[in-house]
Design a protein around this motif. Sequence first.
Motif, short mmCIF file in Angstrom:
data_model
loop_
_atom_site.label_atom_id
_atom_site.label_comp_id
_atom_site.label_asym_id
_atom_site.label_seq_id
_atom_site.Cartn_x
_atom_site.Cartn_y
_atom_site.Cartn_z
N LYS A 17 0.83 -1.21 0.00
CA LYS A 17 0.00 0.00 0.00
C LYS A 17 0.87 1.26 0.00
CE LYS A 17 -3.50 2.51 2.60
NZ LYS A 17 -4.34 2.52 3.80
N CYS A 20 2.73 1.72 -3.28
CA CYS A 20 1.85 2.23 -4.34
C CYS A 20 1.60 3.73 -4.18
CB CYS A 20 0.52 1.49 -4.34
SG CYS A 20 0.64 -0.23 -4.85
N LEU A 21 1.34 4.15 -2.96
CA LEU A 21 1.08 5.57 -2.72
C LEU A 21 2.31 6.42 -3.04
CD1 LEU A 21 -0.97 5.27 0.58
CD2 LEU A 21 -1.84 5.93 -1.67
N TYR A 56 -5.00 -0.07 -4.50
CA TYR A 56 -3.87 0.85 -4.56
C TYR A 56 -2.91 0.45 -5.68
CZ TYR A 56 -5.55 2.49 -0.07
OH TYR A 56 -6.33 3.01 0.92
#
Length: 114
Positions: A17, A20-21, A56
């Motif tokens: 996560k 991905c961010l 994500y």
Amino acid sequence: GMVNPVELSKFLPRILKNWCLSLRYMGEGPEKSQAYKGICMAIPSNPQGCIQAFPYLCDAFASFRNPVPELENMFKEILRAYKDLIGPSWSQYLESFPRDLRIIMTQRFGLQLI
């Protein structure tokens, strides 16, 4: 990820996560391509490790506007595998995504609702 994708795959549930961010907002360049390629190489070793962060991951793939063809093909292959894994619930699952992301998923990656 490219050096030891199997080892990286063990950590996917914890790192994907945030990865991905972060990568979504990284400038275009060879480092970005290498980071995406490394994670794409790790995912097949632990596909279940991506389930919680899958939206994500989709967003990160969609945000990379002009990946090299090899990487674009890796994105499509991974996304199709998850579509198959999710099975009959795919349409309902994809409907839960933001509209803009659904459009990219269907038009760019060929992942129809049906």
